[in-house]
Design a protein around this motif. Structure first.
Motif, PDB file in Angstrom:
ATOM      1  N   ILE A   1      -1.693  86.933  55.272  1.00  0.00           N
ATOM      2  CA  ILE A   1      -0.580  86.007  54.764  1.00  0.00           C
ATOM      3  C   ILE A   1      -0.280  86.353  53.443  1.00  0.00           C
ATOM      4  CG2 ILE A   1       0.153  83.452  54.123  1.00  0.00           C
ATOM      5  CD1 ILE A   1      -1.683  82.637  56.440  1.00  0.00           C
ATOM      6  N   SER A   2      -1.115  86.687  52.471  1.00  0.00           N
ATOM      7  CA  SER A   2      -0.769  87.198  51.340  1.00  0.00           C
ATOM      8  C   SER A   2      -1.963  88.194  50.958  1.00  0.00           C
ATOM      9  CB  SER A   2      -0.840  86.216  50.144  1.00  0.00           C
ATOM     10  OG  SER A   2      -2.071  85.606  50.250  1.00  0.00           O
ATOM     11  N   ALA A   3      -2.019  88.804  49.761  1.00  0.00           N
ATOM     12  CA  ALA A   3      -3.074  89.503  49.201  1.00  0.00           C
ATOM     13  C   ALA A   3      -4.665  88.912  49.286  1.00  0.00           C
ATOM     14  CB  ALA A   3      -2.956  89.997  47.852  1.00  0.00           C
ATOM     15  N   ASP A   4      -4.788  87.759  49.507  1.00  0.00           N
ATOM     16  CA  ASP A   4      -5.879  87.083  49.257  1.00  0.00           C
ATOM     17  C   ASP A   4      -5.940  85.860  50.302  1.00  0.00           C
ATOM     18  OD1 ASP A   4      -4.381  85.393  47.870  1.00  0.00           O
ATOM     19  OD2 ASP A   4      -5.758  84.858  46.145  1.00  0.00           O
ATOM     20  N   LYS A   5      -5.125  85.757  51.288  1.00  0.00           N
ATOM     21  CA  LYS A   5      -5.304  84.644  52.448  1.00  0.00           C
ATOM     22  C   LYS A   5      -4.975  85.356  53.804  1.00  0.00           C
ATOM     23  CE  LYS A   5      -4.298  80.910  49.427  1.00  0.00           C
ATOM     24  NZ  LYS A   5      -3.216  79.888  48.986  1.00  0.00           N
ATOM     25  N   TRP A   6      -5.608  85.032  54.656  1.00  0.00           N
ATOM     26  CA  TRP A   6      -5.505  85.270  56.234  1.00  0.00           C
ATOM     27  C   TRP A   6      -5.468  84.160  57.040  1.00  0.00           C
ATOM     28  CZ3 TRP A   6      -5.744  90.151  58.438  1.00  0.00           C
ATOM     29  CH2 TRP A   6      -6.143  91.345  57.587  1.00  0.00           C
ATOM     30  N   LEU A   7      -4.444  84.464  58.217  1.00  0.00           N
ATOM     31  CA  LEU A   7      -4.501  83.534  59.110  1.00  0.00           C
ATOM     32  C   LEU A   7      -5.744  83.924  60.110  1.00  0.00           C
ATOM     33  CD1 LEU A   7      -3.112  80.963  60.867  1.00  0.00           C
ATOM     34  CD2 LEU A   7      -1.865  82.887  61.862  1.00  0.00           C
ATOM     35  N   ALA A   8      -6.631  82.954  60.533  1.00  0.00           N
ATOM     36  CA  ALA A   8      -7.748  83.458  61.282  1.00  0.00           C
ATOM     37  C   ALA A   8      -7.983  82.206  62.176  1.00  0.00           C
ATOM     38  CB  ALA A   8      -9.168  83.260  60.368  1.00  0.00           C
ATOM     39  N   TRP A   9      -8.824  82.594  63.344  1.00  0.00           N
ATOM     40  CA  TRP A   9      -9.096  81.595  64.570  1.00  0.00           C
ATOM     41  C   TRP A   9     -10.669  81.321  64.568  1.00  0.00           C
ATOM     42  CZ3 TRP A   9     -11.759  82.499  69.042  1.00  0.00           C
ATOM     43  CH2 TRP A   9     -11.720  81.676  69.931  1.00  0.00           C
ATOM     44  N   ILE A  10     -11.065  80.119  64.664  1.00  0.00           N
ATOM     45  CA  ILE A  10     -12.487  79.943  64.529  1.00  0.00           C
ATOM     46  C   ILE A  10     -12.709  79.271  65.891  1.00  0.00           C
ATOM     47  CG2 ILE A  10     -14.281  78.631  63.611  1.00  0.00           C
ATOM     48  CD1 ILE A  10     -12.780  78.552  61.011  1.00  0.00           C
ATOM     49  N   PRO A  11     -13.555  79.817  66.778  1.00  0.00           N
ATOM     50  CA  PRO A  11     -13.781  79.333  68.021  1.00  0.00           C
ATOM     51  C   PRO A  11     -14.321  77.952  67.882  1.00  0.00           C
ATOM     52  CG  PRO A  11     -14.874  81.511  67.863  1.00  0.00           C
ATOM     53  CD  PRO A  11     -14.297  81.223  66.667  1.00  0.00           C
ATOM     54  N   ASP A  12     -13.791  77.144  69.000  1.00  0.00           N
ATOM     55  CA  ASP A  12     -13.955  75.561  69.058  1.00  0.00           C
ATOM     56  C   ASP A  12     -13.456  74.822  67.814  1.00  0.00           C
ATOM     57  OD1 ASP A  12     -15.194  75.886  71.522  1.00  0.00           O
ATOM     58  OD2 ASP A  12     -17.518  75.763  70.623  1.00  0.00           O
ATOM     59  N   TYR A  13     -12.594  75.238  66.947  1.00  0.00           N
ATOM     60  CA  TYR A  13     -11.866  74.657  65.904  1.00  0.00           C
ATOM     61  C   TYR A  13     -10.603  74.896  65.921  1.00  0.00           C
ATOM     62  CZ  TYR A  13     -11.221  72.959  61.125  1.00  0.00           C
ATOM     63  OH  TYR A  13     -10.678  72.220  60.139  1.00  0.00           O
ATOM     64  N   GLY A  14     -10.325  76.374  65.989  1.00  0.00           N
ATOM     65  CA  GLY A  14      -8.751  76.530  66.061  1.00  0.00           C
ATOM     66  C   GLY A  14      -8.188  77.503  64.654  1.00  0.00           C
ATOM     67  N   LYS A  15      -6.928  77.448  64.563  1.00  0.00           N
ATOM     68  CA  LYS A  15      -6.171  78.215  63.408  1.00  0.00           C
ATOM     69  C   LYS A  15      -6.382  77.718  62.315  1.00  0.00           C
ATOM     70  CE  LYS A  15      -2.954  80.487  66.372  1.00  0.00           C
ATOM     71  NZ  LYS A  15      -1.550  80.546  66.728  1.00  0.00           N
ATOM     72  N   VAL A  16      -6.816  78.658  61.330  1.00  0.00           N
ATOM     73  CA  VAL A  16      -6.904  78.119  59.869  1.00  0.00           C
ATOM     74  C   VAL A  16      -6.461  79.179  58.818  1.00  0.00           C
ATOM     75  CG1 VAL A  16      -9.094  76.791  60.351  1.00  0.00           C
ATOM     76  CG2 VAL A  16      -9.344  78.925  59.727  1.00  0.00           C
ATOM     77  N   ILE A  17      -6.287  78.814  57.560  1.00  0.00           N
ATOM     78  CA  ILE A  17      -5.967  79.859  56.688  1.00  0.00           C
ATOM     79  C   ILE A  17      -7.301  79.797  55.728  1.00  0.00           C
ATOM     80  CG2 ILE A  17      -4.561  80.486  54.469  1.00  0.00           C
ATOM     81  CD1 ILE A  17      -2.049  79.202  56.015  1.00  0.00           C
ATOM     82  N   LEU A  18      -7.493  81.019  55.703  1.00  0.00           N
ATOM     83  CA  LEU A  18      -8.818  81.374  54.795  1.00  0.00           C
ATOM     84  C   LEU A  18      -8.785  82.150  53.563  1.00  0.00           C
ATOM     85  CD1 LEU A  18     -11.552  82.248  57.712  1.00  0.00           C
ATOM     86  CD2 LEU A  18     -11.183  80.074  56.665  1.00  0.00           C
ATOM     87  N   HIS A  19      -9.094  81.739  52.403  1.00  0.00           N
ATOM     88  CA  HIS A  19      -9.004  82.796  51.360  1.00  0.00           C
ATOM     89  C   HIS A  19     -10.150  83.832  51.420  1.00  0.00           C
ATOM     90  CE1 HIS A  19      -9.388  83.961  47.130  1.00  0.00           C
ATOM     91  NE2 HIS A  19      -8.433  83.349  46.946  1.00  0.00           N
ATOM     92  N   THR A  20     -10.062  84.861  51.044  1.00  0.00           N
ATOM     93  CA  THR A  20     -10.999  85.849  51.081  1.00  0.00           C
ATOM     94  C   THR A  20     -12.479  85.602  50.650  1.00  0.00           C
ATOM     95  OG1 THR A  20     -10.044  87.061  49.014  1.00  0.00           O
ATOM     96  CG2 THR A  20      -9.486  87.864  51.036  1.00  0.00           C
ATOM     97  N   GLY A  21     -12.294  84.702  49.706  1.00  0.00           N
ATOM     98  CA  GLY A  21     -13.548  84.216  49.160  1.00  0.00           C
ATOM     99  C   GLY A  21     -14.340  83.229  50.012  1.00  0.00           C
ATOM    100  N   GLN A  22     -13.690  82.999  51.227  1.00  0.00           N
ATOM    101  CA  GLN A  22     -14.442  82.205  52.211  1.00  0.00           C
ATOM    102  C   GLN A  22     -15.116  82.886  53.314  1.00  0.00           C
ATOM    103  OE1 GLN A  22     -11.094  79.535  52.924  1.00  0.00           O
ATOM    104  NE2 GLN A  22     -12.199  77.853  52.346  1.00  0.00           N
ATOM    105  N   PHE A  23     -15.158  84.182  53.208  1.00  0.00           N
ATOM    106  CA  PHE A  23     -15.592  85.019  54.433  1.00  0.00           C
ATOM    107  C   PHE A  23     -16.111  86.288  53.851  1.00  0.00           C
ATOM    108  CE2 PHE A  23     -11.209  85.515  54.670  1.00  0.00           C
ATOM    109  CZ  PHE A  23     -10.889  87.104  54.898  1.00  0.00           C
TER     110      PHE A  23
END
Length: 89
Positions: free
Chosen positions: A60-82
């Protein structure tokens, strides 16, 4: 009787759709060492019942990603969270 399809009170407007989000999905900024469709390990879980890994869908930006977590759904993650999964082929 004439059907007036230009009225804004229709539930779904088929005239035009805003697809600007498509161009934003492939961020032009330099994205770190992560690639689309790779699994990453989450450093913090969104819920106690969710998996501890996520699939990166698109930057989404230089430090954010759209991601999918099984049994949770779509989320926006900051690169510091993974971080990259270790031992994943």
């Amino acid at each position: 009787m004439k059907l007036d399809s230009d009225k804004p009170d229709f539930a779904i407007s088929a005239r035009k759709q805003n697809l600007d989000w498509l161009s934003k999905c492939y961020a032009k900024e330099s994205v770190q060492d992560f690639l689309i469709s790779t699994w990453v390990e989450l450093l913090e879980l969104p819920s106690s019942f969710s998996f501890d890994e996520a699939l990166l869908l698109c930057p989404i930006s230089a430090d954010k990603w759209l991601a999918w977590i099984p049994d949770y759904g779509k989320v926006i993650l900051h690169t510091g969270q993974f971080h990259p999964k270790q031992g994943r082929v």
